[in-house]
Design a protein around this motif. Structure first.
Motif, mmCIF file in Angstrom:
data_model
loop_
_atom_site.group_PDB
_atom_site.id
_atom_site.type_symbol
_atom_site.label_atom_id
_atom_site.label_comp_id
_atom_site.label_asym_id
_atom_site.label_seq_id
_atom_site.Cartn_x
_atom_site.Cartn_y
_atom_site.Cartn_z
ATOM 1 N N PRO A 52 0.811 -1.227 0.000
ATOM 2 C CA PRO A 52 0.000 0.000 0.000
ATOM 3 C C PRO A 52 0.845 1.277 0.000
ATOM 4 O O PRO A 52 0.446 2.285 -0.584
ATOM 5 N N LEU A 53 2.011 1.236 0.645
ATOM 6 C CA LEU A 53 2.897 2.401 0.628
ATOM 7 C C LEU A 53 3.448 2.644 -0.769
ATOM 8 O O LEU A 53 3.627 3.785 -1.200
ATOM 9 N N ILE A 54 3.725 1.554 -1.489
ATOM 10 C CA ILE A 54 4.190 1.685 -2.871
ATOM 11 C C ILE A 54 3.105 2.322 -3.729
ATOM 12 O O ILE A 54 3.356 3.218 -4.534
ATOM 13 N N VAL A 55 1.876 1.862 -3.530
ATOM 14 C CA VAL A 55 0.758 2.348 -4.334
ATOM 15 C C VAL A 55 0.532 3.846 -4.117
ATOM 16 O O VAL A 55 0.279 4.597 -5.064
ATOM 17 N N GLU A 56 0.618 4.296 -2.875
ATOM 18 C CA GLU A 56 0.451 5.729 -2.582
ATOM 19 C C GLU A 56 1.470 6.558 -3.365
ATOM 20 O O GLU A 56 1.153 7.618 -3.914
ATOM 21 N N ARG A 57 2.697 6.084 -3.386
ATOM 22 C CA ARG A 57 3.751 6.823 -4.107
ATOM 23 C C ARG A 57 3.529 6.740 -5.614
ATOM 24 O O ARG A 57 3.820 7.688 -6.341
ATOM 25 N N ALA A 58 3.009 5.620 -6.107
ATOM 26 C CA ALA A 58 2.737 5.479 -7.529
ATOM 27 C C ALA A 58 1.663 6.471 -7.980
ATOM 28 O O ALA A 58 1.729 7.032 -9.080
ATOM 29 N N GLU A 59 0.667 6.702 -7.133
ATOM 30 C CA GLU A 59 -0.373 7.673 -7.454
ATOM 31 C C GLU A 59 0.218 9.087 -7.543
ATOM 32 O O GLU A 59 -0.104 9.856 -8.454
ATOM 33 N N LYS A 60 1.101 9.425 -6.609
ATOM 34 C CA LYS A 60 1.771 10.737 -6.656
ATOM 35 C C LYS A 60 2.632 10.853 -7.909
ATOM 36 O O LYS A 60 2.736 11.927 -8.515
ATOM 37 N N LEU A 61 3.255 9.745 -8.299
ATOM 38 C CA LEU A 61 4.084 9.739 -9.508
ATOM 39 C C LEU A 61 3.241 10.073 -10.733
ATOM 40 O O LEU A 61 3.653 10.857 -11.592
ATOM 41 N N GLN A 62 2.045 9.488 -10.806
ATOM 42 C CA GLN A 62 1.152 9.796 -11.923
ATOM 43 C C GLN A 62 0.785 11.280 -11.938
ATOM 44 O O GLN A 62 0.813 11.931 -12.982
ATOM 45 N N ASP A 63 0.434 11.815 -10.782
ATOM 46 C CA ASP A 63 0.012 13.222 -10.708
ATOM 47 C C ASP A 63 1.136 14.170 -11.110
ATOM 48 O O ASP A 63 0.918 15.144 -11.843
ATOM 49 N N LEU A 64 2.335 13.900 -10.621
ATOM 50 C CA LEU A 64 3.462 14.769 -10.954
ATOM 51 C C LEU A 64 3.759 14.719 -12.451
ATOM 52 O O LEU A 64 4.019 15.748 -13.078
ATOM 53 N N THR A 65 3.718 13.523 -13.024
ATOM 54 C CA THR A 65 3.992 13.377 -14.454
ATOM 55 C C THR A 65 2.936 14.113 -15.268
ATOM 56 O O THR A 65 3.245 14.754 -16.281
ATOM 57 N N LEU A 66 1.676 14.044 -14.835
ATOM 58 C CA LEU A 66 0.600 14.738 -15.531
ATOM 59 C C LEU A 66 0.832 16.248 -15.513
ATOM 60 O O LEU A 66 0.634 16.938 -16.518
ATOM 61 N N GLN A 67 1.242 16.781 -14.375
ATOM 62 C CA GLN A 67 1.530 18.217 -14.275
ATOM 63 C C GLN A 67 2.639 18.619 -15.244
ATOM 64 O O GLN A 67 2.573 19.662 -15.895
#
Length: 520
Positions: free
Chosen positions: A146-161
């Motif tokens: 679950p900790l990996i998944v939280e960071r993966a979601e942030k990775l998607q958001d940053l890349t989108l920005q």
């Protein structure tokens, strides 16, 4: 005249010191390049023209008909292993002759942070390995996911920005920030926020650990050339050591020096410390009857800090290297990228478009893609072991002595057309089970093999796959105008290979892909 005489004496002394072992391989009948006084056959590395991994690969390919090739790191004899059967003996079958990695001096004056599982040798290594193995079981990995998944979601958001700004992103930096966030969370219980904050202190710490400055490069050179004189010189430096010790002490204090219930790596270390002494059978010492003596270890704060340090250092550089290089390959192979995206889409559709531990386990083709990326550019370009007692290499007349190091050149093995046809081609299908079954097990070793294989290899692989899945589910990567087709390895690299100039790529949002939910 006196000054001249002293200079002559010093030069003669230096010459004999720097050539004292240069007949070793000649006397053993082992093929080798002619050594240069003081520098041996390692001159290009000392001149910062080639890295250790590159030099090992050069030696490997220069002598295609040999099972082993002699090498001199300064005046220290080493042996480059070309035969996978011998690799198996050294890493696995005859491990008791090669339990030492040889990355620290044979004397006991090892700087504090290097008294960790990766750098430790002999009984210290065995004591640490026994106690730390439970931290990386399948159950622990699933609990961390679950900790990996939280960071993966942030990775998607940053890349989108970033894509909204229409600029290329350095994949190396992006994946390093993702990795740093994950390590901060599952290792130390910290929200490092490296993905959103380029000036994150935790991110800066990662840079400092792997920043091979001129001073650090010179330190390594002098410790190699004059090991007895510079044995007390610290490679990491006092400032970095103080910062890591202070960080770990702060976390220990905040948790009252006992596990906090977060189930992260620091909790594991605190629980480990509370359990008291570790006792194992010695690798190094024996009782009068020949049986292994018992050795024990009390875990103090410095040992805890050393294990926390290597958890950060090993995870930070290897995972970010593997994922960013894989993205680089996918950018130049759109047909492979499409297959990987189809695999990700299909699996996520079965899991309500939610990334999870079980979903990642089903992404078979994506796993092959990562394995192929690590084949072409393994994060660790070589493995090294130090012989601890006289050893005869099986099937040869060659006997090597204690203290001689052996080098397994992973870059060369992974890219040898004898084992991987057309090795420059990026072809993940090489890792289909039927293809793997055809190959010698010891020609592909991204995580090492045997008792000293990477203890966190599965964790790193899962975290890397999650990062790749998060990116490729939402984006297609393309080369930027400034992207090099063939990346340049940094000649200052040591254990982990680094890239000169980063890996700039364009991340394009995929058409028809809505924002997927990423959760455990």
């Amino acid at each position: 005249m006196i000054v001249l005489a002293i200079a002559v004496v010093l030069l003669v002394t230096l010459y004999f010191y720097g050539t004292r072992n240069h007949n070793y391989w000649k006397e053993k009948g082992v093929v080798h390049d002619r050594p240069i006084p003081l520098f041996g056959t390692d001159t290009k590395r000392y001149l910062l023209q080639r890295s250790i991994a590159q030099m090992a690969a050069d030696t490997y390919f220069k002598y295609p008909n040999e099972r082993v090739v002699g090498y001199y790191r300064g005046s220290i004899p080493e042996l480059v292993i070309r035969d996978p059967d011998l690799v198996k003996h050294i890493l696995l079958t005859d491990f008791n002759y090669f339990y030492s990695r040889g990355l620290t001096p044979e004397h006991k004056n090892v700087e504090p942070l290097l008294r960790n599982l990766f750098f430790a040798d002999g009984d210290l290594w065995k004591l640490l390995r026994q106690r730390m193995t439970p931290a990386f079981t399948s159950g622990k990995l699933k609990a961390m996911f679950p900790l990996i998944v939280e960071r993966a979601e942030k990775l998607q958001d940053l890349t989108l920005q970033a894509t909204g700004a229409g600029r290329p992103l350095d994949a190396r930096d992006l994946m390093a920030r993702y990795t740093t966030d994950f390590i901060g969370a599952c290792g130390f219980g910290l929200d490092a926020d490296s993905l959103n904050n380029e000036d994150s202190e935790f991110r800066k710490l990662g840079f400092r650990i792997f920043d091979i400055t001129l001073k650090r490069a010179v330190t390594v050179i002098f410790k190699t050339l004059f090991p007895d004189i510079f044995k007390y010189t610290k490679f990491l430096g006092q400032e970095l050591e103080d910062d890591v010790l202070a960080l770990v002490k702060q976390i220990q204090k905040e948790r009252g020096y006992k596990p906090s219930g977060r189930n992260d790596f620091m909790d594991f270390l605190l629980e480990w410390q509370q359990r008291g002494k570790i006792i194992v059978e010695s690798l190094e010492y024996h009782n009068p009857d020949g049986s292994p003596a018992s050795v024990e270890l009390e875990i103090d704060d410095v040992l805890v800090a050393a294990q926390a340090f290597i958890f950060f250092a090993a995870g930070f550089e290897t995972s970010s290297s593997a994922t960013s290089f894989t993205l680089h390959q996918l950018a130049f192979h759109p047909e492979v990228q499409k297959k990987a995206q189809d695999n990700i889409d299909l699996v996520l559709s079965k899991h309500n478009n939610k990334l999870s531990y079980d979903a990642i386990k089903e992404m078979t083709y994506l796993d092959w893609v990562l394995l192929e990326g690590m084949r072409i550019f393994p994060s660790s370009g070589f493995l090294t072991r130090r012989c601890v007692r006289k050893y005869r290499l099986p099937g040869t007349n060659l006997t090597i002595d204690p203290g001689v190091k052996v080098c397994v050149p992973l870059v060369a093995l992974h890219n040898d057309p004898k084992y991987f046809d057309n090795p420059e081609e990026f072809r993940p299908e090489r890792f289909a089970p039927e293809e793997v079954a055809k190959r010698h097990k010891f020609v592909y070793l991204p995580f090492g093999e045997g008792p000293r294989s990477c203890i966190g290899g599965r964790l790193g692989q899962m975290q890397s796959l999650a990062g790749l899945a998060a990116v490729l589910a939402r984006f297609t990567v393309r080369p930027a105008p400034e992207t090099r087709r063939h990346l340049i390895s940094d000649p200052k690299s040591s254990i982990v290979q680094n890239i000169i100039g980063g890996i700039p790529l364009i991340f394009e949002p995929r058409e028809g892909i809505s924002k997927s939910t990423v959760e455990s």
